[in-house]
Design a protein around this motif. Structure first.
Motif: not given
Lengths: 464, 396
Positions: A449-464
């Protein structure tokens, strides 16, 4: 972290009151609000207190009550609730695009309303905005929206904003109220039980009078002029159904036009949660169906305030209280007798406000003449820049529902998901296709309903 | 308005519109009945015309029955007949686009040079990829393996963290909504009648024939009926007392805000999802393949896995704003082939459903062969492998 017992979406009068009522019964609450501070539109807090006007005392009081219960009430400002999924899971994304799924035991929807602006020639010109947008500029930053301002539309909100502009030193050229003067003069008959609200209205009128701002009844804006930005507005007197008399158009040189014809409940969260809906044009359009305790058709979800039917901030605060108590009762934090007593006193106060509210709804009810302003080349869907010609052709070819019109003309396909265009576009479609608003239905509500990025749905892996 | 028609076509999606167009072009009087049902596959579709990609079982186009069999290095291809059918249908798009533009002024956005790239991330996929090239054969265009540098030169936003990609030059895309709208209007221009919001309530039968269709917009006496109701195909067939094995198969899709057109030149298919940029600039990322009855809800978990898959393939998408998520219901069949042509039980009832993942690419040829069968002409592509009667042979 344990999830809160109650998640409240919206931090205006309804949301704050709901949190206070439920937290007072010992329940943990989280208020999620998209603004930078609690208050909603009506009780918006200044970001620039030196320049902005003093905030409303009722808003200050509610904020203080919430602050006193900080042990029970968590406040999340600036966060975006963009979806409700099965089993009361609420998707929330913070401005840094961190997403969380909250799963409370009860949910109170208090999202408020947004403004209603009809399409008319020139309405997309820079310099044309809503009274609410101008109010945000003044209230938060102390910034004037323009130098010469005309307000047009219907309802007391126009008068309130006009007064705030006057206080901010802006030259308000006039306020155009679509309804007739006799209709407004009849208000005291309905408001004798609420003299304090009538007094507030009279104070607005006398302030405008002292500032030599004319309030002209029975007139609407028919067109805005300008090449790259607004420089003049055409307005005309209207009949009882708001059809303008185009032989008596007046032109006013202004750099800012504020247009607002009332409010539309923000329905989308309730819709996404699967609540049953009903069409109630008298309170702004489609709303969730609620029982006496403000419970929606989905167990554990309550709805309060303008988002469940536009009725103003006083009603919203009372409904918030009732929804907070009802959620407490639903979760077993209070017994039935306590709840019933609280409900009785809230209902009495709601009943006192009702006659004036009803009369205002009637005066400000949208009339068909307002739908006569669009021309073939008038944009009716701002997100996708669809003109009335394109939409009407699609309607004539058989697209008479939101879904099919969206597919064939792209109207309503933009980021707002039809929230802004559909209240009027649906009326235009109904008139063109000779069907009812109920047949056409509300626009569908889809995540996000409000703007989110694709990244908001796919957290970056911590080891990178 | 007359309430008779030579042929009533039930279903206003891409298939129904195409059948109506093909019939009207042959001079039949046609009434197309539409009902805007949530979850209709045409409206939910991304519009990939992946005649090879889909029939070879690429990436997330995980083919149900083979996936269920647990094949070794990825799914096996569907029968050659389907690949040939889809290939022939795909070849019709350029001329169809031109015809529809002339006839009704709509550009269906049939892109000729996007091509499909299947991204190969690891060794297991590499083995699958070499078999895919073998299966595709040489008569379906120059399917070839691209090295990472070549991929980067063409589409610099694609991840560098991959081994290779397979390029299918003929697998392009179209705008499915505009395709359907243009076919509908084209049919009307050729004399067909289109009725919106006309849900079918009953099929009136007499002496082994359907004699009339009862709909919300009235009863239409007719000479023949085409069932193009997509995922609702079994329900329509049941109105005539016929069972066909169509099941809705949900596909969830997410879509970004409009990016500059040309940001992604190729259509992409990966193990996790497919990704394509539409003419309008939006990037569409799909899709799940799941049985869940007629439920068209979007699940949070699936949005997340589609987003993660897209970011893996095109890392720059991480910062892009998501505009919308939705779900559609594909008409699935047990063997993943469509159900086309005459129903054995009634002499004037025809199917045009079961398009599963490939209804859009199959639409042009489906329209032609079904129209020919209805009018007693010889279809230009043999329709026998797609007849509903094949299931009786298998399952009775």
């Amino acid at each position: 972290m344990t999830p809160p017992a109650i998640v409240i979406i919206g931090g205006g009068p309804a949301g704050m009151s709901a949190a206070v009522a439920a937290a007072t019964q010992g329940l943990s609450c989280t208020i999620i609000d998209e603004g930078f501070a609690l208050g909603g539109q009506i009780y918006r807090k200044p970001t620039n207190p030196e320049r902005a006007p003093a905030p409303h005392p009722r808003g200050e009081q509610l904020r203080a009550e919430v602050a006193k219960l900080a042990q029970q009430i968590q406040v999340r400002n600036g966060d975006n609730v963009w979806g409700i999924f099965d089993e009361l899971r609420v998707a929330v994304t913070s401005p840094d695009q961190h997403t969380e799924l909250l799963q409370p035991q009860a949910l109170i929807l208090a999202p408020g309303a947004h403004e209603l602006v009809p399409p008319f020639p020139g309405w997309t010109l820079p310099g044309v905005m809503t009274p609410g947008a101008a109010q945000i500029l003044i209230k938060t930053m102390g910034v004037a929206p323009g130098k010469r301002v005309l307000l047009a539309g219907t309802g007391p909100f126009l008068l309130a904003v006009a007064c705030q502009l006057v206080d901010a030193g802006v030259h308000v050229v006039a306020v155009l109220e679509a309804s007739s003067r006799p209709a407004w003069l009849s208000l005291p008959l309905h408001g004798f039980r609420t003299p304090e609200i009538l007094a507030e209205g009279l104070a607005y009128l006398s302030k405008l009078d002292r500032a030599h701002v004319p309030v002209r009844y029975g007139r609407i804006v028919v067109a805005a002029q300008g090449e790259t930005e607004l420089n003049a507005v055409e307005h005309a007197p209207v009949d009882a159904e708001w059809f303008p008399d185009n032989n008596r158009i007046e032109t006013e040189q202004v750099d800012t036009l504020l247009v607002g014809y009332g409010f539309v409940p923000r329905l989308q969260l309730a819709q996404m949660a699967g609540c049953n809906l009903e069409l109630r044009p008298d309170v702004g359009g489609w709303i969730p169906i609620r029982d006496r305790n403000l419970a929606t058709s989905v167990a554990g979800i309550f709805a309060a305030g303008d988002g469940a039917g536009v009725a103003g901030s006083l009603v919203a605060a009372l409904e918030g209280q009732l929804a907070g108590m009802a959620a407490a009762r639903f979760l077993g934090a209070i017994d039935e007798a306590t709840f019933a007593a609280a409900r009785d006193s809230i209902e009495q106060e709601l009943a006192r406000l009702k006659p004036l509210r009803r009369a205002l709804d009637k005066i400000s009810a949208l009339q068909p003449g307002l739908m006569s302003l669009v021309r073939d080349d008038t944009i009716v869907c701002r997100c996708e820049e669809v003109t009335w010609r394109e939409a009407r052709e699609a309607v004539c070819a058989g697209s008479t529902t939101y879904r099919s019109l969206k597919m064939t003309s792209r109207a309503g396909m933009g980021a707002c998901q039809g929230r802004f265009c559909w209240p009027f576009l649906s009326r235009l479609v109904a008139a063109e296709a000779k069907c009812s608003l109920a047949d056409i239905g509300p626009p569908s509500a889809r995540p996000p309903l409000g703007p989110i990025t694709l990244g908001a749905l796919a957290p970056e892996p911590r080891d990178k | 308005m007359t309430n008779t028609a030579d042929v009533v076509v039930i279903g206003g999606g891409a298939i129904g519109a195409s059948v109506a167009f093909a019939l009207a072009r042959r001079g039949a009087s046609v009434t197309l009945l539409d009902a805007s049902t949530p979850g209709r596959a045409t409206s939910a579709s991304a519009g990939g015309l992946w005649s090879l990609g889909e029939s070879l079982g690429l990436g997330c186009g995980v083919i149900l029955h083979t996936a269920q069999q647990g094949a070794g290095d990825g799914p096996a291809p569907l029968p050659r007949t389907l690949m040939d059918f889809l290939w022939a249908s795909n070849l019709r798009f350029p001329s169809l686009a031109a015809e529809l533009r002339t006839l009704c002024g709509i550009d269906i956005e049939a892109e000729a040079a996007t091509g499909l790239l299947y991204l190969v991330y690891d060794e297991e996929q590499e083995r699958h990829a070499s078999r895919i090239i073998e299966w595709a054969g040489s008569d379906h265009g120059a399917v070839e393996k691209w090295a990472p540098q070549h991929i980067r030169d063409r589409d610099p936003l694609i991840t560098h963290d991959l081994r290779s990609a397979i390029h299918f030059p003929g697998d392009n895309q179209v705008n499915p909504m505009l395709l359907t709208e243009a076919l509908k209007r084209g049919a009307c221009a050729k004399g067909a009648r289109y009725l919106a919001e006309a849900r079918v309530r009953a099929l009136r039968c007499s002496n082994g024939r359907i004699v009339a269709v009862e709909s919300d917009k009235g009863t239409i006496a007719c000479g023949a009926v085409v069932n193009a109701a997509g995922a609702w195909g079994a329900q329509i067939a049941r109105l005539a007392g016929i069972e066909i094995p169509i099941q809705p198969v949900r596909g969830q899709i997410i879509c970004t805000e409009a990016l500059r057109p040309g940001t992604l030149r190729s259509n992409l298919s990966t193990r996790d999802c497919y990704i394509l940029q539409k003419a309008h600039g939006e990037v569409i990322i799909g899709s799940t393949t799941e049985y869940c009855d007629f439920n068209t809800e979007v699940r949070y978990e699936d949005m997340c896995s589609l987003a993660a898959g897209a970011i893996r393939a095109v890392p720059a998408l991480r910062k892009v704003t998501l505009k919308r998520a939705w779900a559609g219901l594909r008409p699935g069949t047990p063997d993943e082939l469509p159900i086309l042509g005459a129903a054995a039980e009634l002499e004037n009832f025809f199917h045009a459903t079961g398009g599963f993942r490939t209804g859009i690419v199959a639409a042009p040829l489906t329209g032609e062969v079904v129209a020919a069968s209805v009018l007693g002409q010889t279809p230009e592509f043999p329709i026998e492998p797609f007849l509903a009667s094949r299931f009786q042979r298998i399952y009775v």
